[in-house]
Design an enzyme around this catalytic site. Structure first.
Site, short mmCIF file in Angstrom:
data_model
loop_
_atom_site.label_atom_id
_atom_site.label_comp_id
_atom_site.label_asym_id
_atom_site.label_seq_id
_atom_site.Cartn_x
_atom_site.Cartn_y
_atom_site.Cartn_z
N ASP A 49 28.47 36.85 28.41
CA ASP A 49 27.21 36.10 28.54
C ASP A 49 26.56 35.95 27.17
OD1 ASP A 49 27.72 37.63 31.12
OD2 ASP A 49 26.06 36.38 31.80
N ASP B 158 34.55 38.10 39.17
CA ASP B 158 34.59 39.32 39.97
C ASP B 158 35.35 39.23 41.29
OD1 ASP B 158 32.75 39.46 37.94
OD2 ASP B 158 31.21 40.48 39.09
N GLU C 80 22.88 30.40 38.63
CA GLU C 80 24.06 31.12 38.15
C GLU C 80 25.33 30.33 38.46
OE1 GLU C 80 24.08 34.95 39.97
OE2 GLU C 80 25.67 35.76 38.71
C1 GLC Z 1 28.81 38.55 37.15
C2 GLC Z 1 29.85 37.55 36.65
C3 GLC Z 1 30.23 37.89 35.23
C4 GLC Z 1 28.98 37.93 34.37
C5 GLC Z 1 27.89 38.85 34.94
C6 GLC Z 1 26.56 38.71 34.25
O1 GLC Z 1 29.33 39.82 37.20
O2 GLC Z 1 30.98 37.52 37.47
O3 GLC Z 1 31.14 36.95 34.72
O4 GLC Z 1 29.28 38.33 33.08
O5 GLC Z 1 27.70 38.51 36.30
O6 GLC Z 1 26.12 37.39 34.27
#
Ligand code: GLC
Length: 438
Positions: free
Chosen positions: A38, A172, A403
Site C-alpha cells: 500500500d 488474501d 477499497e
Molecule cells: C488487505 C489486502 C492487501 C492490503 C491490505 C491493506 O489485506 O488484501 O492487499 O495490503 O488489505 O490495504
C-alpha cells in the site's frame, strides 16, 4: 471546477486524512498501521505533488526491515491501536533474532513493489538532489530485500520465489488459494483463541469467511514455529505457492534496480543473474496457453493453478510476455468488455467460484488497475489501457474512494458498487497518478 480536478482534490484530502507521522495508513480503523505494498503505491501518488511525503513513506517502511533483508507486510508504528487483529503480540517476532523490534512488525512480507517505486520517484524527479540521495541510500536495502526472497523463498533455486501465506500475495482470499488451504487439518490444529476485528468494521459478506481466518492464523503459527524464515517452512507448509503476481512484481522491481544501478554505476551483477533466471522460469513454468494467462504453481501439490485470475496480468507490467502471449491476454480483456463488465475483475467471471462482492474473489482493485494500465501501455494496447483507467475513475467518481468495486455493469448502474472500506489510500494515490500521468 471540472470533475477531474475535483476528483484530484478529493484524492489528496483522502491521503492527507490517512497521513500519520511520516507514513500513511491504508484506512483508519480497518487498517490502522503501515502496510508494505500500500505504501509503495501511496509514495507514487505523493511523488506527484509532495516529494518529502513520498520519501518519508518509503523511509518509514525501511525502518522495519529485518536483518535477513525482509521488509514486513505490516509495520506497527503505534502500539496503542487496538482495532486490528493480529497485532504485534500475536505475531511475536521475537522468535527471530534479526527481526525489527522497534518498530514492531508482522512476520511475513508482501509483493516487492519498492524497486519500481524507487524508479518511479526518480523518473518523476530525475535531477532533484534529495531524490538522488534517497535513491542511493535505499538502493542497497532493496537489493537486500530481493536477496531475502531469493535466499529464503526459493528452496530449489529455480528463480521463482514462494509464499507460504495468502496475506503475502496481497490477494488474501482469492479462490486460487482454496485447494492448498483445504489441505490444512483445522480440527487437529489446536489454534490459539482469537477475535476478529475486521467484521466489526466492514460488512462480513465482503470479507473472508471464518474458516479462511482460521487458516490464516494456522499459517501464521506455522511461520512462527520456524522463526519466520526457517527452512522448515518449505518442508512443512501445506500452503507453498510460486505466485504469479509476487514473481512478476519481483521481476519488474529487479528491472528497476538494474536501471537505477546503470544510471549511478552501482554493481548489479547479482540482480541481473536473478533476473535472467526468473524471467526464463516464469515463462517456462507459469504460462497457460488455454487460459491465455500466467498462473501460480502449487509446490506442495506439484500442479499449476487451473484458474484465470488477476495476478497473471501483472506479467504485462513486468514486460514478460512475448507478442503472441500479450495479444492473448489482451483478447481476454476485450471479451470482458463485450460482455458488459468493467475491467479488470479479480477472478474469472464465468467460474462458479466468482463472487462479485467478496474481496479478492471478483471485485476490481485500484492498484491492480494501476499496474495493468501501465502494462498494457508498454505493449501499445492503448484502447484497453484507456478502458482500465477510465473504468476505474468512473467507479471512484460514482461511489467514492473505496477499497474495491463491482465489475458487472448492470449492478454498477443500479446498486452501490463501492465495497470494503471507504477513503482508501491506494485508491486515492492511484487516482492521482492516473490523472496526472496520462
Ligand atoms: C488487505 C489486502 C492487501 C492490503 C491490505 C491493506 O489485506 O488484501 O492487499 O495490503 O488489505 O490495504
Amino acid at each position: 471546477m471540472n470533475p477531474q480536478t475535483e476528483l484530484l482534490e478529493r484524492a489528496k484530502s483522502v491521503l492527507q486524512k490517512n497521513l500519520r507521522n511520516g507514513f500513511t495508513i491504508p484506512r483508519d480503523k480497518l487498517y490502522p498501521f503501515q502496510w508494505n505494498w500500500d505504501s509503495g503505491f501511496v509514495s507514487i501518488g505523493f511523488a506527484n505533488y509532495d516529494i518529502d511525503a513520498a520519501i518519508n513513506e518509503i523511509n518509514s517502511l525501511l525502518s522495519g526491515q529485518w536483518e535477513n533483508g525482509m521488509i514486513p507486510h505490516i509495520i506497527f508504528h503505534s502500539e496503542t491501536e487496538n482495532t486490528y487483529f493480529p497485532n504485534w503480540d500475536f505475531w511475536d517476532t521475537t522468535v527471530n533474532a534479526g527481526a525489527s523490534q522497534k518498530p514492531k512488525t508482522s512476520g511475513i512480507s508482501q509483493p516487492p513493489v519498492l524497486g519500481f517505486v524507487l524508479e518511479n520517484l526518480l523518473q518523476k524527479h530525475p535531477d532533484n538532489p534529495k531524490v538522488i540521495d534517497f535513491v542511493k541510500y535505499a538502493f542497497p536495502k532493496i537489493v537486500q530485500y530481493h536477496n531475502f526472497w531469493y535466499q529464503y523463498r526459493d528452496a530449489k533455486k529455480e528463480g521463482l520465489v514462494f509464499i507460504y501465506h495468502p496475506w503475502e500475495s496481497g490477494r488474501d482470499n482469492s479462490p486460487i488459494w482454496d485447494d492448498a488451504l483445504n489441505l490444512i487439518d483445522l480440527k487437529n490444529a489446536d489454534l490459539p483463541k482469537y477475535t476478529r476485528q475486521d467484521t466489526k468494521i466492514s460488512d462480513a459478506k465482503e470479507r473472508p469467511t471464518t474458516r479462511q481466518y482460521d487458516e490464516y492464523v494456522y499459517l501464521l503459527e506455522l511461520g512462527k514455529r520456524h522463526q519466520y524464515d526457517g527452512k522448515g517452512i518449505a518442508e512443512e507448509s501445506e500452503f507453498l505457492i510460486q505466485d504469479s503476481l509476487i514473481n512478476a512484481v519481483l521481476i519488474r522491481s529487479n528491472e528497476a534496480l538494474i536501471n537505477i544501478g546503470n544510471r549511478f554505476g552501482f554493481d548489479t551483477k547479482k540482480v541481473e543473474e536473478w533476473q535472467q533466471q526468473s524471467i526464463r522460469m516464469f515463462n517456462e513454468k507459469l504460462w497457460n496457453e488455454d487460459l491465455a494467462t500466467y498462473t501460480g504453481y502449487d509446490l506442495r501439490q506439484e500442479k499449476a493453478f487451473p484458474y484465470w485470475e488477476i495476478g497473471g496480468l501483472t506479467a504485462l507490467f513486468a514486460n514478460i510476455p512475448n507478442a503472441h502471449q500479450a495479444k492473448k491476454m489482451k483478447a481476454y480483456l476485450n471479451n470482458l468488455i463485450q460482455n458488459n463488465f468493467l475491467i479488470v475483475p479479480s477472478f474469472d467471471v464465468n467460474h462458479p467460484l466468482y463472487d462479485s462482492k467478496r474481496y479478492w474473489r471478483g471485485p476490481i482493485w485500484p492498484q491492480m488497475n494501476w499496474m495493468i494500465y501501465h502494462g498494457l501501455k508498454q505493449y501499445q494496447f492503448e484502447n484497453e489501457a484507456t478502458a482500465v483507467k477510465d473504468n476505474f475513475l468512473e467507479l471512484v467518481q460514482k461511489f467514492g474512494f473505496h477499497e474495491y468495486f463491482e465489475a458487472q455493469r448492470h449492478l454498477v448502474e443500479t446498486t452501490n458498487g463501492g465495497y470494503g472500506g471507504d477513503n482508501f489510500s491506494w485508491t486515492a494515490s492511484s487516482v492521482i497518478d492516473l490523472i496526472l500521468n496520462p
